[in-house]
Design a protein around this motif. Sequence first.
Motif, PDB file in Angstrom:
ATOM      1  N   LEU A   1      38.425  41.311  41.047  1.00  0.00           N
ATOM      2  CA  LEU A   1      38.201  40.014  41.709  1.00  0.00           C
ATOM      3  C   LEU A   1      38.369  38.900  40.655  1.00  0.00           C
ATOM      4  CD1 LEU A   1      37.269  38.114  43.975  1.00  0.00           C
ATOM      5  CD2 LEU A   1      34.904  38.634  43.312  1.00  0.00           C
ATOM      6  N   PHE A   2      39.437  38.131  40.839  1.00  0.00           N
ATOM      7  CA  PHE A   2      39.660  36.993  39.927  1.00  0.00           C
ATOM      8  C   PHE A   2      38.913  35.753  40.466  1.00  0.00           C
ATOM      9  CE2 PHE A   2      43.383  39.572  38.818  1.00  0.00           C
ATOM     10  CZ  PHE A   2      43.273  39.550  37.426  1.00  0.00           C
ATOM     11  N   VAL A   3      37.990  35.241  39.621  1.00  0.00           N
ATOM     12  CA  VAL A   3      37.164  34.081  40.014  1.00  0.00           C
ATOM     13  C   VAL A   3      37.723  32.837  39.321  1.00  0.00           C
ATOM     14  CG1 VAL A   3      34.849  33.111  40.076  1.00  0.00           C
ATOM     15  CG2 VAL A   3      35.175  35.590  40.182  1.00  0.00           C
ATOM     16  N   PRO A   4      38.131  31.833  40.071  1.00  0.00           N
ATOM     17  CA  PRO A   4      38.683  30.628  39.419  1.00  0.00           C
ATOM     18  C   PRO A   4      37.577  29.779  38.789  1.00  0.00           C
ATOM     19  CG  PRO A   4      38.633  30.304  41.778  1.00  0.00           C
ATOM     20  CD  PRO A   4      38.208  31.729  41.536  1.00  0.00           C
ATOM     21  N   ASP A   5      37.859  29.267  37.555  1.00  0.00           N
ATOM     22  CA  ASP A   5      36.986  28.296  36.849  1.00  0.00           C
ATOM     23  C   ASP A   5      35.549  28.794  36.726  1.00  0.00           C
ATOM     24  OD1 ASP A   5      39.173  26.566  36.682  1.00  0.00           O
ATOM     25  OD2 ASP A   5      38.726  25.683  38.643  1.00  0.00           O
ATOM     26  N   LEU A   6      35.380  30.092  36.502  1.00  0.00           N
ATOM     27  CA  LEU A   6      34.048  30.654  36.289  1.00  0.00           C
ATOM     28  C   LEU A   6      34.198  31.858  35.382  1.00  0.00           C
ATOM     29  CD1 LEU A   6      31.020  30.773  36.971  1.00  0.00           C
ATOM     30  CD2 LEU A   6      31.623  32.264  38.904  1.00  0.00           C
ATOM     31  N   VAL A   7      33.347  31.888  34.341  1.00  0.00           N
ATOM     32  CA  VAL A   7      33.367  32.989  33.386  1.00  0.00           C
ATOM     33  C   VAL A   7      32.029  33.705  33.479  1.00  0.00           C
ATOM     34  CG1 VAL A   7      33.616  33.671  30.969  1.00  0.00           C
ATOM     35  CG2 VAL A   7      34.954  31.749  31.883  1.00  0.00           C
TER      36      VAL A   7
ATOM     37  N   ARG B   1      36.891  38.936  49.691  1.00  0.00           N
ATOM     38  CA  ARG B   1      36.293  39.857  50.660  1.00  0.00           C
ATOM     39  C   ARG B   1      36.978  41.212  50.591  1.00  0.00           C
ATOM     40  NH1 ARG B   1      33.038  38.970  54.832  1.00  0.00           N
ATOM     41  NH2 ARG B   1      33.342  36.724  54.700  1.00  0.00           N
ATOM     42  N   ALA B   2      38.295  41.202  50.422  1.00  0.00           N
ATOM     43  CA  ALA B   2      39.016  42.479  50.323  1.00  0.00           C
ATOM     44  C   ALA B   2      38.564  43.267  49.116  1.00  0.00           C
ATOM     45  CB  ALA B   2      40.522  42.203  50.257  1.00  0.00           C
ATOM     46  N   ALA B   3      38.321  42.574  47.961  1.00  0.00           N
ATOM     47  CA  ALA B   3      37.878  43.270  46.756  1.00  0.00           C
ATOM     48  C   ALA B   3      36.493  43.870  46.957  1.00  0.00           C
ATOM     49  CB  ALA B   3      37.889  42.306  45.569  1.00  0.00           C
ATOM     50  N   ILE B   4      35.587  43.081  47.610  1.00  0.00           N
ATOM     51  CA  ILE B   4      34.223  43.582  47.823  1.00  0.00           C
ATOM     52  C   ILE B   4      34.242  44.743  48.810  1.00  0.00           C
ATOM     53  CG2 ILE B   4      31.998  42.948  48.828  1.00  0.00           C
ATOM     54  CD1 ILE B   4      32.321  40.205  47.528  1.00  0.00           C
ATOM     55  N   ASP B   5      35.053  44.641  49.833  1.00  0.00           N
ATOM     56  CA  ASP B   5      35.138  45.741  50.803  1.00  0.00           C
ATOM     57  C   ASP B   5      35.687  47.002  50.129  1.00  0.00           C
ATOM     58  OD1 ASP B   5      34.150  44.056  52.728  1.00  0.00           O
ATOM     59  OD2 ASP B   5      36.129  43.574  53.599  1.00  0.00           O
ATOM     60  N   ALA B   6      36.686  46.825  49.275  1.00  0.00           N
ATOM     61  CA  ALA B   6      37.253  47.976  48.571  1.00  0.00           C
ATOM     62  C   ALA B   6      36.225  48.612  47.663  1.00  0.00           C
ATOM     63  CB  ALA B   6      38.489  47.530  47.770  1.00  0.00           C
ATOM     64  N   ALA B   7      35.379  47.762  46.996  1.00  0.00           N
ATOM     65  CA  ALA B   7      34.340  48.298  46.107  1.00  0.00           C
ATOM     66  C   ALA B   7      33.326  49.107  46.906  1.00  0.00           C
ATOM     67  CB  ALA B   7      33.658  47.155  45.353  1.00  0.00           C
ATOM     68  N   ASP B   8      32.964  48.598  48.088  1.00  0.00           N
ATOM     69  CA  ASP B   8      31.999  49.324  48.913  1.00  0.00           C
ATOM     70  C   ASP B   8      32.587  50.645  49.380  1.00  0.00           C
ATOM     71  OD1 ASP B   8      30.109  47.360  48.619  1.00  0.00           O
ATOM     72  OD2 ASP B   8      30.683  46.264  50.448  1.00  0.00           O
TER      73      ASP B   8
ATOM     74  N   ALA C   1      42.891  46.553  51.052  1.00  0.00           N
ATOM     75  CA  ALA C   1      43.914  45.544  50.717  1.00  0.00           C
ATOM     76  C   ALA C   1      43.696  44.924  49.353  1.00  0.00           C
ATOM     77  CB  ALA C   1      43.910  44.443  51.796  1.00  0.00           C
ATOM     78  N   ALA C   2      42.700  45.335  48.600  1.00  0.00           N
ATOM     79  CA  ALA C   2      42.391  44.717  47.300  1.00  0.00           C
ATOM     80  C   ALA C   2      43.364  45.190  46.239  1.00  0.00           C
ATOM     81  CB  ALA C   2      40.962  45.038  46.895  1.00  0.00           C
ATOM     82  N   LEU C   3      43.384  44.429  45.126  1.00  0.00           N
ATOM     83  CA  LEU C   3      44.175  44.804  43.961  1.00  0.00           C
ATOM     84  C   LEU C   3      43.326  45.687  43.074  1.00  0.00           C
ATOM     85  CD1 LEU C   3      46.708  44.445  42.152  1.00  0.00           C
ATOM     86  CD2 LEU C   3      45.571  42.404  41.166  1.00  0.00           C
ATOM     87  N   TRP C   4      43.898  46.904  42.744  1.00  0.00           N
ATOM     88  CA  TRP C   4      43.181  47.853  41.883  1.00  0.00           C
ATOM     89  C   TRP C   4      43.830  47.872  40.518  1.00  0.00           C
ATOM     90  CZ3 TRP C   4      39.198  51.423  43.421  1.00  0.00           C
ATOM     91  CH2 TRP C   4      38.769  51.226  44.744  1.00  0.00           C
ATOM     92  N   VAL C   5      42.974  47.980  39.494  1.00  0.00           N
ATOM     93  CA  VAL C   5      43.484  48.041  38.106  1.00  0.00           C
ATOM     94  C   VAL C   5      42.775  49.146  37.374  1.00  0.00           C
ATOM     95  CG1 VAL C   5      44.092  45.595  37.957  1.00  0.00           C
ATOM     96  CG2 VAL C   5      41.796  46.336  37.331  1.00  0.00           C
ATOM     97  N   ASP C   6      43.425  49.584  36.299  1.00  0.00           N
ATOM     98  CA  ASP C   6      42.824  50.577  35.416  1.00  0.00           C
ATOM     99  C   ASP C   6      41.885  49.826  34.473  1.00  0.00           C
ATOM    100  OD1 ASP C   6      42.443  53.143  34.278  1.00  0.00           O
ATOM    101  OD2 ASP C   6      43.676  52.458  32.598  1.00  0.00           O
ATOM    102  N   VAL C   7      40.632  50.235  34.376  1.00  0.00           N
ATOM    103  CA  VAL C   7      39.608  49.513  33.611  1.00  0.00           C
ATOM    104  C   VAL C   7      39.137  50.375  32.467  1.00  0.00           C
ATOM    105  CG1 VAL C   7      37.321  48.479  33.693  1.00  0.00           C
ATOM    106  CG2 VAL C   7      38.888  48.195  35.614  1.00  0.00           C
ATOM    107  N   GLU C   8      39.088  49.766  31.250  1.00  0.00           N
ATOM    108  CA  GLU C   8      38.586  50.453  30.063  1.00  0.00           C
ATOM    109  C   GLU C   8      37.301  49.747  29.638  1.00  0.00           C
ATOM    110  OE1 GLU C   8      39.780  51.284  25.390  1.00  0.00           O
ATOM    111  OE2 GLU C   8      41.204  50.315  26.744  1.00  0.00           O
ATOM    112  N   THR C   9      36.179  50.422  29.732  1.00  0.00           N
ATOM    113  CA  THR C   9      34.907  49.802  29.370  1.00  0.00           C
ATOM    114  C   THR C   9      34.809  49.639  27.872  1.00  0.00           C
ATOM    115  OG1 THR C   9      33.831  51.950  29.299  1.00  0.00           O
ATOM    116  CG2 THR C   9      33.741  50.723  31.408  1.00  0.00           C
ATOM    117  N   VAL C  10      34.100  48.578  27.451  1.00  0.00           N
ATOM    118  CA  VAL C  10      33.939  48.269  26.024  1.00  0.00           C
ATOM    119  C   VAL C  10      32.452  48.302  25.707  1.00  0.00           C
ATOM    120  CG1 VAL C  10      34.298  46.523  24.236  1.00  0.00           C
ATOM    121  CG2 VAL C  10      35.964  46.796  26.070  1.00  0.00           C
TER     122      VAL C  10
END
Length: 793
Positions: A9-15, A31-38, A96-105
């Motif tokens: 989920l890309f949030v504009p102007d918020l870090v 909403r699509a990203a949150i639904d995909a996460a659920d 319908a969300a965008l999925w990416v490969d995530v590497e935890t730090v």
Amino acid sequence: MTHTALPILFVPDLVLLPGMVVPVELDDASRAAIDAADAGSDGTLLVAPRLGDRYASYGVLATVERTGRLSSGSPAAVLRAGQRARIGSGTTGPGAALWVDVETVEDDAPVAEEAREHVRELAEDYKRLVVALLQRREAWQVVDTVQRMSDPSVLADAAGWASYLSDERKREVLETPDVAERLELLIGWTREHLAEVELTDKIGEDVRDGMEKQQREYLLRQQLAAIRKELGEGEPDGSDDYRSRVEAHPGLPEAVRTAALTEVDKLERSSEQNPEAGWIRTWLDTVLDLPWGTTTDDSTDVEAARAVLDADHHGLDEVKDRIVEHLAVRARRAERGLQVVGGRGSGAVVLLAGPPGVGKTSLGESVARALGRRFVRVALGGVRDEAEIRGHRRTYVGALPGRIVRAIKESGSMNPVVLLDEVDKVGSDYRGDPAAALLEVLDPAQNHTFRDHYLDLDLDLSDVLFIATANVVEQIPAALLDRMELVTIDGYTEDDKVAIARDFLLPRQLERAAVTADEFTITDEALRELAATFTREAGVRQVERLLAKTLRKAATRLATGSERVDVDVADLKDLVGRPRFTPESAERTAVPGVATGLAVTGLGGDVLFIEASAHDTHGDGGGLTLTGQLGDVMKESARIALTFVHAHADELGIDPAFFDKAVHVHVPAGATPKDGPSAGITMVTALTSLATGRPVRAEVGMTGEVTLNGRVLPIGGLKQKLLAAQRAGLTEVFVPLRNEPDLDDVPAEVLDALTVHVVGDVLDVVRGALEPAASSGSSTTSSTTSSDGERAA
């Protein structure tokens, strides 16, 4: 580090930084990203900032706490940020969300003890800075929260709540996994912000203090005004608002405005109890009351100006010509667009010198009227304090500006006609020399920057028309006289006095006595008799007094039944008394040893009788005695005269035995001091008359200095002396040959009444002035021919 696939989920102007809990407004992508996460990742998704068109390379793992709506009604979800994660390549997933490969730090703790100690020190430094910043904002609850933080990584990531950090800097914190590096970045940024806050707070505090002081002073002044109002001690309008008065004054020169504003600053900084505040107010009032930039327009009608002068004064052609010339030059400069007002050396300084009563002071008023300027008179008689001219310094109690500045203020313009009356009567003592202070005032090359001690500002006097008056020019210091243009007014003839009395004096006295011209008349012969035998003056003051006396008598007669009063010569005795002056030359010169000289005093020309007498010394030898309050010059003249007569005894027909006698020379009116280089030939004539026994002709007067070899030296005041000779009833006058050009200034009617002999040798005076030896006591004119020439009008 672990890899997993998560919806992003890309949030504009918020870090979002780890540990933050924030609401996020949901759009279709969110909403699509949150639904995909659920649906596919146990409610976990990756949240990454999007700043502008740039996508971050790091994000945080976040869980959805709850969903709902914002107060505006828009759908939203509350996200809790967890661990950092690096965004990898895109992948596939459900929904319908965008999925990416995530590497935890992971936040790896330093292994070495020194490194761990360095991190703890950085954390403590950062905590102190944050606490100091929060204390300035009085955020005490947050202070307690920060102080309870012990994990350096958590403390650093708490910067996500810092409002003073930009989103770009927060993104940099997000993309810096190393704790030490994160803390160093935050310490630098926080120090910068804390310095800015301290400066802003200091400025704000100063502003608040100033506002509070102004509000306090305003309140106190309002209370003071109310108290004064109750006591009936109100201040004049505008006494407090000096700054606005200075800034709004349209004519103040820039240098004057700057100096005035400096004094206003001092006044505003000083308290009411400071005595200097009163001095500053007085100085500001004086400066603001001066007519800066205010001038009157000169009349350019030369003929009208001359008509005004002629209507106000009879005669005085020389001074009238001088004023008309001045006006003509200014009119031509104005026509050509040249500078007229101000400018170096553009002023005029005229000195009117002459005896009292000839109209010097009133002429200044006429000049102002002819020019269309304002007139102000400055009386200098008896002034001995230099501060009267230049002003007192402001350090003195009761300091005032000088008379020149006060005259400019009184006139209301910067180009008035200023009459400096009686400039020859200025004295000097331990308080300075006022005549020396007048040098700058009356010098057209300097007075454009005249500086008064009280004002301490440059005052331009170059366009002021100064007219000075004096009775005796010789009493004016040479340096001061050099700065003025001398115009002499030597006095009036009898014809002039009759005309002045008829045209000017009589109408004024008729008005003062409330007598009309139908009720009172006086003949010209009676006016001439008043001027000739009742007065003997160069001016017309005594004539005016006698006219006033005559009109008072006439008013009395009119009030007691008379219908009108007509005055002729025969009526003068009853109205003004007996004549005070009768010709006495014949009586005084009836005996040998008396000669009639001519002199100039502060009252004009006058006749001067010089008497000589001799007596036996019984063998004790001759000598010379001088009496009559003679000055050093006249004493020298008497000694030179006796020496000359002794040396030329044979030529003059004098018995040498005469010089064995004691000689006494006396000039009557001994209570009056007498001095001057014009009695030499008179003393030679008187001594020769005494030695030869031949009286001096009664109708003869003379003036001139003599040298040891008998040369006749020139003298001054010839016109006044000839006027005095005419008033005294003389018909012949001997004057020095070198004074012959001065005869051009003598009125024609005086030259018609006198036979003037110009002589260069004193023997010619003796031959022409003494009665012939063959017929002593009878007058002859055959012996009055001068070897150097004669001018008989």
